[in-house]
Design a protein around this motif. Sequence first.
Motif, PDB file in Angstrom:
ATOM      1  N   VAL A 102      -5.482  11.252   0.990  1.00 48.14           N
ATOM      2  CA  VAL A 102      -5.863  10.438  -0.171  1.00 48.14           C
ATOM      3  C   VAL A 102      -6.394   9.064   0.252  1.00 48.14           C
ATOM      4  O   VAL A 102      -7.064   8.393  -0.531  1.00 48.14           O
ATOM      5  CB  VAL A 102      -4.723  10.261  -1.205  1.00 48.14           C
ATOM      6  N   LEU A 103      -6.129   8.655   1.478  1.00 48.46           N
ATOM      7  CA  LEU A 103      -6.566   7.343   1.960  1.00 48.46           C
ATOM      8  C   LEU A 103      -7.946   7.456   2.613  1.00 48.46           C
ATOM      9  O   LEU A 103      -8.140   7.163   3.786  1.00 48.46           O
ATOM     10  CB  LEU A 103      -5.523   6.776   2.925  1.00 48.46           C
ATOM     11  N   TRP A 142       0.820  -1.217   0.000  1.00 49.59           N
ATOM     12  CA  TRP A 142       0.000   0.000   0.000  1.00 49.59           C
ATOM     13  C   TRP A 142       0.850   1.261   0.000  1.00 49.59           C
ATOM     14  O   TRP A 142       0.474   2.266  -0.622  1.00 49.59           O
ATOM     15  CB  TRP A 142      -1.032   0.006   1.136  1.00 49.59           C
ATOM     16  N   GLN A 165       1.988   1.799  -3.490  1.00 47.39           N
ATOM     17  CA  GLN A 165       0.881   2.129  -4.383  1.00 47.39           C
ATOM     18  C   GLN A 165       0.557   3.619  -4.339  1.00 47.39           C
ATOM     19  O   GLN A 165       0.263   4.224  -5.363  1.00 47.39           O
ATOM     20  CB  GLN A 165      -0.353   1.320  -4.003  1.00 47.39           C
ATOM     21  N   TYR A 166       0.616   4.214  -3.154  1.00 50.99           N
ATOM     22  CA  TYR A 166       0.206   5.605  -2.990  1.00 50.99           C
ATOM     23  C   TYR A 166       1.353   6.587  -2.768  1.00 50.99           C
ATOM     24  O   TYR A 166       1.207   7.772  -3.040  1.00 50.99           O
ATOM     25  CB  TYR A 166      -0.762   5.727  -1.810  1.00 50.99           C
ATOM     26  N   ARG A 178       4.723  12.058   4.014  1.00 53.66           N
ATOM     27  CA  ARG A 178       3.383  11.875   3.449  1.00 53.66           C
ATOM     28  C   ARG A 178       2.256  12.207   4.427  1.00 53.66           C
ATOM     29  O   ARG A 178       1.103  12.290   4.030  1.00 53.66           O
ATOM     30  CB  ARG A 178       3.218  10.444   2.950  1.00 53.66           C
TER      31      ARG A 178
END
Length: 151
Positions: free
Chosen positions: A117-118, A22, A25-26, A142
């Motif tokens: 974003v999550l 994950w 991915q982000y 992040r």
Amino acid sequence: MIDIVNYLPKHAIAFKELNEAWINQYFEMEESDRKMLDDPQGYILDKGGAIIIAEMDGATVGTCALIKMKDKTYELAKMAVSPEVQGKKIGWKIGIATIEKAKELGADTIYLETNSVLKPAINLYRRLGFKDTDGYCSPYARCNVQMELKL
């Protein structure tokens, strides 16, 4: 059937792989990620934390760590659920088990960091009772959302 269990050394590879998936991915892996995922025993468990694992048919399909920060505050970190089984309430089950584990450890506050974003993760945290906060110093570039749960 989902089984929620405490971390054992046999879970180390899955703990690392589920979280790397994950994150990559982000975002990008950061130094703090590498330290924690390469040595969960030393970075989390030996310092008074815990790791909760979700298993399905013997396979590790979810993870969540509690990192002892200071006094009675723990950080909820590295919550991951395998994409193949998302939507089966595994994140909820891990979240509830992690909160119960924090209580067993004597926590009065659980803190977490995430990114806007999550959205599904943030929604899950809110359903678990976490509220927006700020003021914690984050090691992650992040991180733009901070939340805490008072127990």
